[in-house]
Enzyme design. Sequence first.
Site, mmCIF file in Angstrom:
data_model
loop_
_atom_site.group_PDB
_atom_site.id
_atom_site.type_symbol
_atom_site.label_atom_id
_atom_site.label_comp_id
_atom_site.label_asym_id
_atom_site.label_seq_id
_atom_site.Cartn_x
_atom_site.Cartn_y
_atom_site.Cartn_z
ATOM 1 N N GLU A 111 0.851 -1.187 0.000
ATOM 2 C CA GLU A 111 0.000 0.000 0.000
ATOM 3 C C GLU A 111 0.887 1.237 0.000
ATOM 4 O O GLU A 111 1.970 1.225 0.597
ATOM 5 C CB GLU A 111 -0.901 0.020 1.245
ATOM 6 N N LYS A 113 2.185 4.730 1.253
ATOM 7 C CA LYS A 113 2.230 5.363 2.574
ATOM 8 C C LYS A 113 1.892 6.832 2.410
ATOM 9 O O LYS A 113 2.654 7.588 1.818
ATOM 10 C CB LYS A 113 3.612 5.198 3.195
ATOM 11 N N LYS A 309 10.663 3.621 2.999
ATOM 12 C CA LYS A 309 10.660 5.051 2.722
ATOM 13 C C LYS A 309 11.428 5.339 1.434
ATOM 14 O O LYS A 309 12.558 4.870 1.255
ATOM 15 C CB LYS A 309 11.296 5.828 3.887
ATOM 16 N N CYS A 403 30.337 22.673 29.031
ATOM 17 C CA CYS A 403 28.908 22.886 28.798
ATOM 18 C C CYS A 403 28.669 24.331 28.365
ATOM 19 O O CYS A 403 29.121 25.271 29.039
ATOM 20 C CB CYS A 403 28.118 22.583 30.066
ATOM 21 N N CYS A 406 26.389 25.993 31.501
ATOM 22 C CA CYS A 406 26.847 26.173 32.892
ATOM 23 C C CYS A 406 28.363 26.132 33.030
ATOM 24 O O CYS A 406 28.894 26.361 34.122
ATOM 25 C CB CYS A 406 26.205 25.129 33.810
#
Length: 666
Positions: A111, A113, A309, A403, A406
């Site tokens: 089918e 998509k 896909k 980071c 921080c």
Amino acid sequence: MDVLAQIESLRKELNDHNYNYYVLDNPVISDFEFDQKLKQLQDLEAKHPEYFDEDSPTQRVGGSITKNFETVTHSNRMYSLENSYSREDLIDWQNRIQRVLGNVPVEFVCELKYDGASISITYENGRLVRAVTRGDGFQGDDVTNNIKTIKSVPLKLKGDYPPKFDIRGEIILPFAGFEKMNQELIDIGEMPYSNPRNTASGSLKLQDSAEVSKRPLECLLYYIVGANSFFKTQYHALEASREYGFKVPSQSKLVQNLDEVFEFIDYWDVHRHELPYETDGVVIKVNDLDLQEELGYTAKNPRWAIAYKFKAEQAVTTLESISYQVGRTGAITPVANLNPVQLAGTIVKRASLHNADQIEKLDIRVQDTVFVEKGGDIIPKIVGVDVSQRPQNSEPTVYITNCPECGTELVRKAGEAQHYCPNFYECPPQIVGRVEHFISRKAMNIDGLGSETVTLLYKNNLITNYADLYELQKEQILPLERMAEKSADNLIKGIELSKNIPFERVLFALGIRFVGETVAKKLAQHYKTIDALMAANYEQLVNVDEIGDKIALSIRAFFKNEGNLQLIERLKSYGLQFEIEEKESTKVSDKFAGMTMVVSGKFEHFSRDEIKQKIEDYGGKNGSSITGKTSIVVAGADMGPAKLEKATKLGIPIWSEEDFVNQLND
């Protein structure tokens, strides 16, 4: 002809014309003639309200206002599909199927998509009674009033239909209708919609159904749930659905083997652009419904279906800079900031770079000309670099060491691809991220509280963790930017209502690493209370079905932290649910207490669901797959050879249907 007979005659005629036009694409009268007959019916119904019928064609124009869409639990879960991107993926999928089923011949249904918004519509005695969005697969929003305005959705069925069933499909917006809507917006100086899929999805949540009725939406149906006794195969169910009045695309095809699947894929990869609506792949399903049941489901996907896909669309643009995002678990995600480019119907400005290894592998640098595509046509990603266009002064990308929020030095554990900020309890994005996870739809589902508001509350020092939400006062919220009286009331009300959320979702909301929705549900069902879960040691945790080392260690680490224990005690004091709400018990005996049983194959006297219910009635648990924790396998005819071999290898006793019945009667 009396008035009632005239009304009923017009209703039947208009329903037939709707079916011819919107389902069969074969109109037999002009739009003008149809509108004249509809106006005649509206006038008659207005003069004779005693003959009102909610299924009348006149009711499709909408007019009802829905302020809040009720959340409804799906009677049958709406699973997502596993994706594949190559022939090798499909061959692997078929091999997995054959290992379970043995040499049983397997037909497939191919089918297209459709790229739309998933919907589940319930019919009882041939009448549309409810339409629910996919949501998280377990529950969605009731959008019945809006779905009733879509003319390709039958309000009453034709033929010999099952007494009750759900039918699944996609709400789509054809290209022609989408372009017309956009042109109308452009003509009045408004911003056009970005793509058909998002517009179709957004249409379902419009509060005024009259506005929905103006949009040229269609509904393409592809799967019936809850009526297996009526059908033996998926293909039969599709054909029957057409006879009932549903719009089932004619492109679906019954095939005998993977070679024919590949032919179908190759054809539609080329010809899909001739279709009037978007399609991004092919769905392949095992045709036989009994075999579907035998194959069953993983935690997320049916094993009997897979989506192939089509190759993602690609665009070329320039990488202008790289920024770094901090997730709620401290994971660092590098993000490419791009020169905006059109891709698959949307403007793409950012793309994920995944991790340091990916940047190094592709040698991605700022100011590079890059190839961007949408992974699974959803998340943009950089898949390559045009090195020939690279500036002469280009420098390799140096991944950050601290980071960005921080300043804490990042860590990277052995065997893991991502860097992490270890400042779990003080790094601002991690704090905000945990609260955002806590309030999310699949967790506490707090209405009136979104990501922007969470950030606002944090920046104004009103919250530093999710427990603080339950101490918020309306007077504290009102002075905040964009917070009016009604918004503040909705937020407080949403927080209060969240105290009724069941334990398994509260457990998921806590944000324990590796504890997703499915794991949280299993833990809640096994331990019943948060206290019992907190008291469980590592050995006890790994003995729970589908709980492995990684999850068990993460749970123990979470509950060893004093700060987490204090948060839980606070949440208890506010009235959140930390015990599972037991359903009315059907238990008749403890005969199977402590036993996990797996049911497989076809049975003569009972359905598989009836046997599973008996197992629970007699104190046992149903397992989804055969593992070392399985106590008994109840085997019917055509049990998959792979399951049989695994049960034999593990030394698990195998009962026939007769053995099972004898055990019940002993």
